[in-house]
Design a protein around this motif. Sequence first.
Motif, PDB file in Angstrom:
ATOM      1  N   GLU A  71     -45.316  22.634  10.861  1.00  0.00           N
ATOM      2  CA  GLU A  71     -45.736  23.548   9.801  1.00  0.00           C
ATOM      3  C   GLU A  71     -45.443  23.014   8.404  1.00  0.00           C
ATOM      4  N   ALA A  72     -44.500  22.050   8.312  1.00  0.00           N
ATOM      5  CA  ALA A  72     -44.163  21.484   7.002  1.00  0.00           C
ATOM      6  C   ALA A  72     -45.180  20.445   6.550  1.00  0.00           C
ATOM      7  N   PHE A  73     -45.986  19.960   7.489  1.00  0.00           N
ATOM      8  CA  PHE A  73     -46.950  18.904   7.178  1.00  0.00           C
ATOM      9  C   PHE A  73     -48.270  19.518   6.718  1.00  0.00           C
ATOM     10  N   VAL A  74     -48.245  20.154   5.558  1.00  0.00           N
ATOM     11  CA  VAL A  74     -49.437  20.812   5.041  1.00  0.00           C
ATOM     12  C   VAL A  74     -49.870  20.158   3.732  1.00  0.00           C
ATOM     13  N   GLY A  75     -51.195  20.112   3.523  1.00  0.00           N
ATOM     14  CA  GLY A  75     -51.730  19.562   2.287  1.00  0.00           C
ATOM     15  C   GLY A  75     -51.240  18.151   2.016  1.00  0.00           C
ATOM     16  N   PRO A  76     -50.873  17.857   0.764  1.00  0.00           N
ATOM     17  CA  PRO A  76     -50.417  16.504   0.408  1.00  0.00           C
ATOM     18  C   PRO A  76     -49.094  16.112   1.054  1.00  0.00           C
ATOM     19  N   LEU A  77     -48.333  17.100   1.552  1.00  0.00           N
ATOM     20  CA  LEU A  77     -47.077  16.768   2.217  1.00  0.00           C
ATOM     21  C   LEU A  77     -47.307  16.032   3.532  1.00  0.00           C
ATOM     22  N   ASN A  78     -48.474  16.232   4.145  1.00  0.00           N
ATOM     23  CA  ASN A  78     -48.757  15.586   5.429  1.00  0.00           C
ATOM     24  C   ASN A  78     -48.726  14.055   5.306  1.00  0.00           C
ATOM     25  N   PRO A  79     -49.568  13.457   4.455  1.00  0.00           N
ATOM     26  CA  PRO A  79     -49.506  11.993   4.335  1.00  0.00           C
ATOM     27  C   PRO A  79     -48.207  11.497   3.718  1.00  0.00           C
ATOM     28  N   PHE A  80     -47.604  12.309   2.850  1.00  0.00           N
ATOM     29  CA  PHE A  80     -46.343  11.891   2.224  1.00  0.00           C
ATOM     30  C   PHE A  80     -45.229  11.780   3.251  1.00  0.00           C
ATOM     31  N   LEU A  81     -45.026  12.836   4.042  1.00  0.00           N
ATOM     32  CA  LEU A  81     -43.959  12.831   5.039  1.00  0.00           C
ATOM     33  C   LEU A  81     -44.197  11.760   6.098  1.00  0.00           C
ATOM     34  N   THR A  82     -45.448  11.601   6.499  1.00  0.00           N
ATOM     35  CA  THR A  82     -45.767  10.554   7.473  1.00  0.00           C
ATOM     36  C   THR A  82     -45.505   9.179   6.873  1.00  0.00           C
ATOM     37  N   GLY A  83     -45.853   9.027   5.606  1.00  0.00           N
ATOM     38  CA  GLY A  83     -45.683   7.732   4.940  1.00  0.00           C
ATOM     39  C   GLY A  83     -44.232   7.320   4.778  1.00  0.00           C
ATOM     40  N   ILE A  84     -43.326   8.304   4.680  1.00  0.00           N
ATOM     41  CA  ILE A  84     -41.909   7.950   4.545  1.00  0.00           C
ATOM     42  C   ILE A  84     -41.181   8.028   5.900  1.00  0.00           C
ATOM     43  N   GLY A  85     -41.977   7.910   6.971  1.00  0.00           N
ATOM     44  CA  GLY A  85     -41.384   7.719   8.286  1.00  0.00           C
ATOM     45  C   GLY A  85     -40.833   8.948   8.972  1.00  0.00           C
ATOM     46  N   GLN A  86     -41.290  10.142   8.569  1.00  0.00           N
ATOM     47  CA  GLN A  86     -40.795  11.355   9.210  1.00  0.00           C
ATOM     48  C   GLN A  86     -41.707  11.747  10.379  1.00  0.00           C
ATOM     49  N   LEU A  87     -41.162  12.463  11.349  1.00  0.00           N
ATOM     50  CA  LEU A  87     -41.864  12.751  12.587  1.00  0.00           C
ATOM     51  C   LEU A  87     -42.288  14.213  12.676  1.00  0.00           C
ATOM     52  N   LYS A  88     -43.572  14.433  12.933  1.00  0.00           N
ATOM     53  CA  LYS A  88     -44.108  15.787  13.086  1.00  0.00           C
ATOM     54  C   LYS A  88     -43.910  16.257  14.523  1.00  0.00           C
ATOM     55  N   VAL A  89     -43.325  17.435  14.700  1.00  0.00           N
ATOM     56  CA  VAL A  89     -43.093  17.943  16.048  1.00  0.00           C
ATOM     57  C   VAL A  89     -43.602  19.378  16.182  1.00  0.00           C
ATOM     58  N   ASP A  90     -44.288  19.638  17.285  1.00  0.00           N
ATOM     59  CA  ASP A  90     -44.758  20.980  17.620  1.00  0.00           C
ATOM     60  C   ASP A  90     -43.676  21.644  18.458  1.00  0.00           C
ATOM     61  N   ARG A  91     -43.003  22.636  17.891  1.00  0.00           N
ATOM     62  CA  ARG A  91     -41.879  23.279  18.564  1.00  0.00           C
ATOM     63  C   ARG A  91     -42.305  24.277  19.628  1.00  0.00           C
ATOM     64  N   THR A  92     -43.622  24.561  19.713  1.00  0.00           N
ATOM     65  CA  THR A  92     -44.097  25.560  20.665  1.00  0.00           C
ATOM     66  C   THR A  92     -44.443  24.955  22.020  1.00  0.00           C
ATOM     67  N   SER A  93     -44.385  23.633  22.140  1.00  0.00           N
ATOM     68  CA  SER A  93     -44.743  22.989  23.403  1.00  0.00           C
ATOM     69  C   SER A  93     -43.956  21.698  23.560  1.00  0.00           C
ATOM     70  N   ALA A  94     -44.113  21.065  24.715  1.00  0.00           N
ATOM     71  CA  ALA A  94     -43.491  19.758  24.936  1.00  0.00           C
ATOM     72  C   ALA A  94     -44.348  18.711  24.226  1.00  0.00           C
ATOM     73  N   ASP A  95     -43.951  18.342  23.037  1.00  0.00           N
ATOM     74  CA  ASP A  95     -44.737  17.447  22.192  1.00  0.00           C
ATOM     75  C   ASP A  95     -44.469  15.994  22.596  1.00  0.00           C
ATOM     76  N   ARG A  96     -45.308  15.463  23.481  1.00  0.00           N
ATOM     77  CA  ARG A  96     -45.086  14.114  24.016  1.00  0.00           C
ATOM     78  C   ARG A  96     -45.176  13.043  22.935  1.00  0.00           C
ATOM     79  N   THR A  97     -46.077  13.237  21.980  1.00  0.00           N
ATOM     80  CA  THR A  97     -46.210  12.248  20.913  1.00  0.00           C
ATOM     81  C   THR A  97     -44.932  12.157  20.100  1.00  0.00           C
ATOM     82  N   ALA A  98     -44.379  13.311  19.723  1.00  0.00           N
ATOM     83  CA  ALA A  98     -43.145  13.328  18.943  1.00  0.00           C
ATOM     84  C   ALA A  98     -41.992  12.725  19.738  1.00  0.00           C
ATOM     85  N   VAL A  99     -41.914  13.059  21.032  1.00  0.00           N
ATOM     86  CA  VAL A  99     -40.849  12.526  21.877  1.00  0.00           C
ATOM     87  C   VAL A  99     -40.944  11.008  21.966  1.00  0.00           C
ATOM     88  N   THR A 100     -42.167  10.500  22.186  1.00  0.00           N
ATOM     89  CA  THR A 100     -42.367   9.054  22.289  1.00  0.00           C
ATOM     90  C   THR A 100     -41.994   8.354  20.988  1.00  0.00           C
TER      91      THR A 100
END
Length: 219
Positions: A71-100
């Motif tokens: 939910e924090a990865f909205v608007g311009p924060l999405n590419p910014f947070l991704t660009g500085i190496g932060q990981l997006k996680v879906d807390r409502t399910s088993a997020d395999r991408t985030a885990v990997t």
Amino acid sequence: MTQAPSERGAEVGRRIGVLLMHGLFKPRVLGAWKVPATGPAIFAVNHSHNIDGPMVMGVAPRPTHFLIKKEAFVGPLNPFLTGIGQLKVDRTSADRTAVTQALGVLENGGVLGIFPEGTRGDGDFASLRAGLAYFAVRSGAPIVPVAVLGSAERRGRLIKALPRLRSRIDVVFGDPFEAGDGSGRRTRKALDEATVRIQERLGEHLENARRLTGRESDT
């Protein structure tokens, strides 16, 4: 090696954090020398305010990749947070991408940041999710307890969502410890037992941090 966020990006995030956190507030950092200088490590951070993550990024001796709710990865924060190496996680399910990606950070010898309580609260480690135990047991990386104190004390006058400008915020790093029991087991029972051990150690660190900083009244 497993694909993981850029260490270079996380270092850029660390430098931005240094400028912002030291420019807006007065961080006091204790125990940073306890953070392993190299190799994988997991920061287990209490969470009572939105700036806790950026504060740790800005004062930690190593760049940090935090697991952050999608939910924090909205608007311009999405590419910014991704660009500085932060990981997006879906807390409502088993997020395999985030885990990997998180395991990839540790496999590549990086630092993974986790808010083990799962969401903002009292910041007292009273309720832990199993994710921290999973990553620690699976990777074998040591857990470094991190207590952020003072971030939720007073709201700023100009920006209500932030602590009062130039207020003192304490960040206390604890002694690294292993979460597993040495058996290498990854069963549900082993993870549940590890979670109990982790909660005890994090609770002890928080109490010690409050004594060290003179914030016993924060309980």
